[in-house]
Each structure stands twice: as C-alpha cells, then as structure tokens.
Design a protein around this motif. Structure first.
Motif, PDB file in Angstrom:
ATOM      1  N   LEU A 213       0.815  -1.203   0.000  1.00 34.91           N
ATOM      2  CA  LEU A 213       0.000   0.000   0.000  1.00 34.91           C
ATOM      3  C   LEU A 213       0.851   1.257   0.000  1.00 34.91           C
ATOM      4  CD1 LEU A 213      -2.929  -0.685   2.481  1.00 34.91           C
ATOM      5  CD2 LEU A 213      -2.910  -0.815  -0.001  1.00 34.91           C
ATOM      6  N   THR A 214       0.380   2.224  -0.722  1.00 37.31           N
ATOM      7  CA  THR A 214       0.901   3.586  -0.686  1.00 37.31           C
ATOM      8  C   THR A 214      -0.307   4.497  -0.662  1.00 37.31           C
ATOM      9  OG1 THR A 214       0.890   3.871  -3.091  1.00 37.31           O
ATOM     10  CG2 THR A 214       2.901   2.916  -2.107  1.00 37.31           C
ATOM     11  N   ASP A 215      -0.069   5.738  -0.347  1.00 32.15           N
ATOM     12  CA  ASP A 215      -1.172   6.697  -0.381  1.00 32.15           C
ATOM     13  C   ASP A 215      -1.791   6.764  -1.768  1.00 32.15           C
ATOM     14  OD1 ASP A 215      -0.596   7.168   2.273  1.00 32.15           O
ATOM     15  OD2 ASP A 215       0.094   9.227   1.978  1.00 32.15           O
ATOM     16  N   ASP A 216      -0.947   6.699  -2.820  1.00 33.03           N
ATOM     17  CA  ASP A 216      -1.470   6.760  -4.188  1.00 33.03           C
ATOM     18  C   ASP A 216      -2.339   5.550  -4.519  1.00 33.03           C
ATOM     19  OD1 ASP A 216      -0.277   9.194  -4.661  1.00 33.03           O
ATOM     20  OD2 ASP A 216       1.496   8.331  -5.641  1.00 33.03           O
ATOM     21  N   VAL A 217      -1.896   4.353  -4.111  1.00 29.04           N
ATOM     22  CA  VAL A 217      -2.692   3.136  -4.359  1.00 29.04           C
ATOM     23  C   VAL A 217      -4.033   3.252  -3.647  1.00 29.04           C
ATOM     24  CG1 VAL A 217      -2.841   0.651  -3.884  1.00 29.04           C
ATOM     25  CG2 VAL A 217      -0.716   1.616  -4.814  1.00 29.04           C
ATOM     26  N   LEU A 218      -4.011   3.658  -2.380  1.00 31.12           N
ATOM     27  CA  LEU A 218      -5.267   3.799  -1.636  1.00 31.12           C
ATOM     28  C   LEU A 218      -6.176   4.855  -2.250  1.00 31.12           C
ATOM     29  CD1 LEU A 218      -4.171   3.485   2.093  1.00 31.12           C
ATOM     30  CD2 LEU A 218      -5.630   1.924   0.793  1.00 31.12           C
TER      31      LEU A 218
END
Length: 186
Positions: free
Chosen positions: A6-11
């Motif tokens: 997970l990354t902020d962009d994926v979320l």
C-alpha cells in the motif's frame, strides 16, 4: 486481503473517500456480532436473491472469543463484481455505500455509527474469498493462532495509522504465518 504494497497513491485510487488518520479501538468479543451478521445475511438474501452465490461472516467478529473492531465483515459471492448494474443499484437502494472499488472487488458500508458492516463483494470462488474463509476457520479451530492474532492486533492498535488500511496491511505477516499452518499455499 492481499496485494501490492500500500501507498497513499494506491489507496487514493481505490477508496471513495480521502485517507483518514485513525487509531484502532478493539472491543472484547460480543455474542451479538453473529446475530448482526445473521440479520444482514437475511437482508442480503432478500435484496440479491440468487445473485448472492454465498454469504459468509468473515473477519474477527466471526471468531468467537476474539477481540475485534466492532464492525461486522461479510463476503458476498457475486459472479462479476465489476458488473455493477447487475447488483449495486439494489444494494445502494437498501442503504449500502461503496467505500472501495478495485478490479474484481467492491467494498460497501452500512449501519454506521451504531452497527457498522463492511460488505466485500468478490466472485464466489475468488482466491480472496477462499483466503478469508480459510483464515476464519483456522482462527475458530486454533486457540494458539487466535491468541497470536489478537496479541498482534492489540500491539498494532497502540499506534496511530495514516489510514485503517495501513493497520490491515501491518497484520499481513502474522496472517500469512497462520494461513501457512492452515495449509494455505500462496
């Protein structure tokens, strides 16, 4: 349950809301959780009919004796979750709101704040569906694994998280360990 890190962009690409910093609050096991599941399952059978190929109580609230966030998790087997017109309007009319959208999976919410439910829509034979059920069944069958999982959750709940999904991801090493003892092969 599993996927790319997970990354902020994926979320941000998956969630229908902004990231929310959170602290996890665990509750002691409540025998009302399976009662809440049974009521929602009956509603889902009425709403979806034979479009719901399976309806199962998953997550920590499905394991007697396990502390959990007091949110009932349900997996519903939908032949093609990406074909939203085939089922989503009926769920939305019943009050469910889409919380996350990714290929082959929809997560919806209902019942907040008093009786929150997460509804995961996957194909009935999807690997995620099978993994959820294998993990639940292992925790129901093994006191040692249930205790290990609860200790892990309690340790992680002491931290603040940029989003609840990072807390979920942090549990993955112990989930994999427990699934391995259940005979699960990735």
């Amino acid at each position: 349950m599993a996927g790319e890190p997970l990354t902020d962009d994926v979320l941000s690409a998956i969630l229908m809301r902004p990231l929310r910093p959170t602290r996890v609050v665990l509750a002691e096991y409540d025998p009302q959780w399976p009662v809440r599941f049974a009521a929602r399952a009956a509603d889902l059978r009425r709403i979806l009919g034979d479009r719901a190929r399976l309806i199962e109580h998953i997550g920590s609230t499905s394991v007697p004796g396990l502390a959990a966030k007091p949110i009932v998790d349900i997996v519903v087997g939908i032949d093609d979750p990406d074909d939203e017109p085939a089922y989503l309007p009926d769920l939305e009319a019943a009050g469910y709101e889409v919380g996350a959208r990714e290929p082959g999976h929809r997560c919806l919410r209902i019942g907040e704040p008093d009786e929150p439910v997460n509804l995961h829509c996957y194909p009935p034979d999807d690997v995620e569906t099978r993994r959820y059920l294998a993990f639940r069944d292992r925790l129901r069958a093994s006191d040692a694994d249930r205790d290990l999982y609860e200790r892990t959750k309690r340790e992680l709940a002491e931290r603040e998280w940029r989003d609840i999904n990072y807390y979920a991801e942090a549990k993955w090493p112990v989930i994999r360990e427990i699934l391995g003892r259940a005979g699960w092969v990735e």
